[in-house]
Design a protein around this motif. Structure first.
Motif, PDB file in Angstrom:
ATOM      1  N   ALA A 173     113.526  51.488  58.442  1.00 20.46           N
ATOM      2  CA  ALA A 173     113.525  51.826  57.020  1.00 20.46           C
ATOM      3  C   ALA A 173     113.138  50.619  56.169  1.00 20.46           C
ATOM      4  CB  ALA A 173     114.902  52.325  56.590  1.00 20.46           C
ATOM      5  N   ALA A 174     112.600  50.933  54.997  1.00 18.48           N
ATOM      6  CA  ALA A 174     112.385  49.916  53.973  1.00 18.48           C
ATOM      7  C   ALA A 174     113.441  50.180  52.899  1.00 18.48           C
ATOM      8  CB  ALA A 174     110.988  50.016  53.382  1.00 18.48           C
ATOM      9  N   GLN A 175     114.223  49.164  52.567  1.00 20.87           N
ATOM     10  CA  GLN A 175     115.261  49.317  51.550  1.00 20.87           C
ATOM     11  C   GLN A 175     114.778  48.688  50.250  1.00 20.87           C
ATOM     12  OE1 GLN A 175     118.889  46.932  51.753  1.00 20.87           O
ATOM     13  NE2 GLN A 175     120.067  48.791  51.322  1.00 20.87           N
ATOM     14  N   ILE A 194     115.739  47.552  46.502  1.00 22.15           N
ATOM     15  CA  ILE A 194     116.906  47.158  45.714  1.00 22.15           C
ATOM     16  C   ILE A 194     116.439  46.878  44.290  1.00 22.15           C
ATOM     17  CG2 ILE A 194     118.812  45.519  45.499  1.00 22.15           C
ATOM     18  CD1 ILE A 194     118.310  44.934  48.547  1.00 22.15           C
ATOM     19  N   THR A 195     117.096  47.525  43.329  1.00 24.00           N
ATOM     20  CA  THR A 195     116.718  47.351  41.924  1.00 24.00           C
ATOM     21  C   THR A 195     117.503  46.204  41.294  1.00 24.00           C
ATOM     22  OG1 THR A 195     118.385  48.883  41.080  1.00 24.00           O
ATOM     23  CG2 THR A 195     116.246  49.828  41.712  1.00 24.00           C
ATOM     24  N   ARG A 196     117.080  45.791  40.119  1.00 22.89           N
ATOM     25  CA  ARG A 196     117.756  44.707  39.391  1.00 22.89           C
ATOM     26  C   ARG A 196     119.201  45.077  39.065  1.00 22.89           C
ATOM     27  NH1 ARG A 196     113.895  41.151  38.636  1.00 22.89           N
ATOM     28  NH2 ARG A 196     111.767  41.813  38.252  1.00 22.89           N
ATOM     29  N   SER A 197     119.485  46.380  38.906  1.00 24.39           N
ATOM     30  CA  SER A 197     120.849  46.811  38.600  1.00 24.39           C
ATOM     31  C   SER A 197     121.697  46.972  39.862  1.00 24.39           C
ATOM     32  CB  SER A 197     120.828  48.130  37.819  1.00 24.39           C
ATOM     33  OG  SER A 197     120.237  49.153  38.593  1.00 24.39           O
ATOM     34  N   GLY A 198     121.098  46.747  41.039  1.00 21.15           N
ATOM     35  CA  GLY A 198     121.840  46.812  42.291  1.00 21.15           C
ATOM     36  C   GLY A 198     121.746  48.140  43.027  1.00 21.15           C
ATOM     37  N   ASP A 199     121.030  49.104  42.472  1.00 16.24           N
ATOM     38  CA  ASP A 199     120.845  50.379  43.171  1.00 16.24           C
ATOM     39  C   ASP A 199     120.001  50.140  44.421  1.00 16.24           C
ATOM     40  OD1 ASP A 199     122.252  51.793  41.218  1.00 16.24           O
ATOM     41  OD2 ASP A 199     120.437  52.151  40.038  1.00 16.24           O
ATOM     42  N   LYS A 200     120.328  50.875  45.491  1.00 19.55           N
ATOM     43  CA  LYS A 200     119.603  50.718  46.751  1.00 19.55           C
ATOM     44  C   LYS A 200     119.067  52.075  47.204  1.00 19.55           C
ATOM     45  CE  LYS A 200     122.375  46.786  48.093  1.00 19.55           C
ATOM     46  NZ  LYS A 200     123.402  46.266  48.959  1.00 19.55           N
ATOM     47  N   TYR A 201     117.830  52.064  47.664  1.00 15.71           N
ATOM     48  CA  TYR A 201     117.165  53.275  48.132  1.00 15.71           C
ATOM     49  C   TYR A 201     116.545  52.993  49.489  1.00 15.71           C
ATOM     50  CZ  TYR A 201     117.522  54.403  43.172  1.00 15.71           C
ATOM     51  OH  TYR A 201     117.987  54.627  41.909  1.00 15.71           O
ATOM     52  N   MET A 202     116.662  53.964  50.404  1.00 15.27           N
ATOM     53  CA  MET A 202     116.121  53.809  51.756  1.00 15.27           C
ATOM     54  C   MET A 202     114.911  54.720  51.946  1.00 15.27           C
ATOM     55  SD  MET A 202     118.099  51.629  53.366  1.00 15.27           S
ATOM     56  CE  MET A 202     118.123  51.913  55.105  1.00 15.27           C
ATOM     57  N   ILE A 203     113.811  54.122  52.320  1.00 15.48           N
ATOM     58  CA  ILE A 203     112.615  54.872  52.711  1.00 15.48           C
ATOM     59  C   ILE A 203     112.668  54.887  54.235  1.00 15.48           C
ATOM     60  CG2 ILE A 203     110.111  55.021  52.566  1.00 15.48           C
ATOM     61  CD1 ILE A 203     110.288  53.283  50.026  1.00 15.48           C
ATOM     62  N   LYS A 204     113.162  55.983  54.795  1.00 14.16           N
ATOM     63  CA  LYS A 204     113.524  56.051  56.209  1.00 14.16           C
ATOM     64  C   LYS A 204     112.381  56.443  57.141  1.00 14.16           C
ATOM     65  CE  LYS A 204     118.202  57.606  55.122  1.00 14.16           C
ATOM     66  NZ  LYS A 204     119.121  58.728  55.334  1.00 14.16           N
ATOM     67  N   TYR A 205     112.578  56.086  58.404  1.00 17.99           N
ATOM     68  CA  TYR A 205     111.729  56.482  59.538  1.00 17.99           C
ATOM     69  C   TYR A 205     110.260  56.119  59.341  1.00 17.99           C
ATOM     70  CZ  TYR A 205     116.032  59.009  60.254  1.00 17.99           C
ATOM     71  OH  TYR A 205     117.368  59.315  60.380  1.00 17.99           O
ATOM     72  N   ALA A 245     108.851  47.438  37.684  1.00 12.23           N
ATOM     73  CA  ALA A 245     109.382  46.206  37.085  1.00 12.23           C
ATOM     74  C   ALA A 245     110.874  46.037  37.379  1.00 12.23           C
ATOM     75  CB  ALA A 245     109.155  46.225  35.576  1.00 12.23           C
ATOM     76  N   GLU A 246     111.565  47.120  37.753  1.00 11.38           N
ATOM     77  CA  GLU A 246     112.994  47.063  38.055  1.00 11.38           C
ATOM     78  C   GLU A 246     113.287  46.760  39.518  1.00 11.38           C
ATOM     79  OE1 GLU A 246     115.647  47.172  35.911  1.00 11.38           O
ATOM     80  OE2 GLU A 246     113.995  46.918  34.495  1.00 11.38           O
ATOM     81  N   ILE A 247     112.260  46.700  40.352  1.00  6.16           N
ATOM     82  CA  ILE A 247     112.471  46.425  41.773  1.00  6.16           C
ATOM     83  C   ILE A 247     112.697  44.931  41.964  1.00  6.16           C
ATOM     84  CG2 ILE A 247     111.450  46.501  44.079  1.00  6.16           C
ATOM     85  CD1 ILE A 247     109.919  49.029  43.156  1.00  6.16           C
ATOM     86  N   GLU A 248     113.897  44.611  42.431  1.00  3.98           N
ATOM     87  CA  GLU A 248     114.289  43.217  42.650  1.00  3.98           C
ATOM     88  C   GLU A 248     113.838  42.718  44.022  1.00  3.98           C
ATOM     89  OE1 GLU A 248     116.098  39.548  41.916  1.00  3.98           O
ATOM     90  OE2 GLU A 248     115.981  41.208  40.512  1.00  3.98           O
ATOM     91  N   ASN A 249     114.048  43.561  45.050  1.00  3.41           N
ATOM     92  CA  ASN A 249     113.764  43.133  46.417  1.00  3.41           C
ATOM     93  C   ASN A 249     113.446  44.349  47.280  1.00  3.41           C
ATOM     94  OD1 ASN A 249     113.489  41.439  48.618  1.00  3.41           O
ATOM     95  ND2 ASN A 249     115.692  41.227  48.977  1.00  3.41           N
ATOM     96  N   VAL A 250     112.701  44.113  48.340  1.00  2.00           N
ATOM     97  CA  VAL A 250     112.425  45.141  49.345  1.00  2.00           C
ATOM     98  C   VAL A 250     112.596  44.467  50.698  1.00  2.00           C
ATOM     99  CG1 VAL A 250     110.795  46.854  50.211  1.00  2.00           C
ATOM    100  CG2 VAL A 250     110.696  46.179  47.809  1.00  2.00           C
ATOM    101  N   ARG A 251     113.423  45.065  51.555  1.00  2.81           N
ATOM    102  CA  ARG A 251     113.629  44.501  52.885  1.00  2.81           C
ATOM    103  C   ARG A 251     113.618  45.615  53.917  1.00  2.81           C
ATOM    104  NH1 ARG A 251     119.738  42.488  51.770  1.00  2.81           N
ATOM    105  NH2 ARG A 251     120.608  44.513  51.313  1.00  2.81           N
TER     106      ARG A 251
END
Length: 130
Positions: free
Chosen positions: A99-101, A103-114, A88-94
């Protein structure tokens, strides 16, 4: 309460190698160009240095990077480090290169690489978020 696993995402060895070959090529061109601009009489050493540096780094961290596994469950996305991201906190995925990045509602960013197909990874997370 255990969440049912919807999908897992881990690094793809072929994608990892392709990305490192691309980085080595770009680094080699940049290093040679810089050495030529500085008037170095041996600009070819930039090519050797860039390829060696990226190659050593690639071999050294390959098992760590490829072995990272993300888990998408009914309620969360869980990172390899155990960070729990509520869906529910995931704002966007690009996608960014391989990689798939996330982005949470609070602005945290996580990279799912390779990822072999970063678009499919992003789509899976987006669909689960809805």
């Amino acid at each position: 309460m255990n969440d049912a696993v919807i999908a897992t995402f881990s690094g793809n060895r072929s994608t990892y190698i392709k990305e490192h070959v691309m980085l080595a090529a770009l680094g080699a061109v940049a290093a040679v160009a810089i050495l030529m601009a500085l008037g170095n009489e041996y600009p070819w050493t930039g090519l050797v240095g860039a390829v060696a540096a990226i190659g050593v780094r690639g071999v050294y961290v390959a098992s760590e990077q490829i072995g990272q596994e993300w888990t998408l469950t009914e309620h969360n996305l869980v990172s390899p480090a155990g960070v729990i991201i509520p869906r529910a906190e995931i704002e966007n995925v690009r996608t960014i290169f391989s990689a798939a990045q996330v982005i949470t509602r609070s602005g945290d960013k996580y990279m799912i690489k390779y990822q072999a197909d970063p678009g499919a990874t992003a789509d899976t997370i987006r669909e689960a978020r809805a």
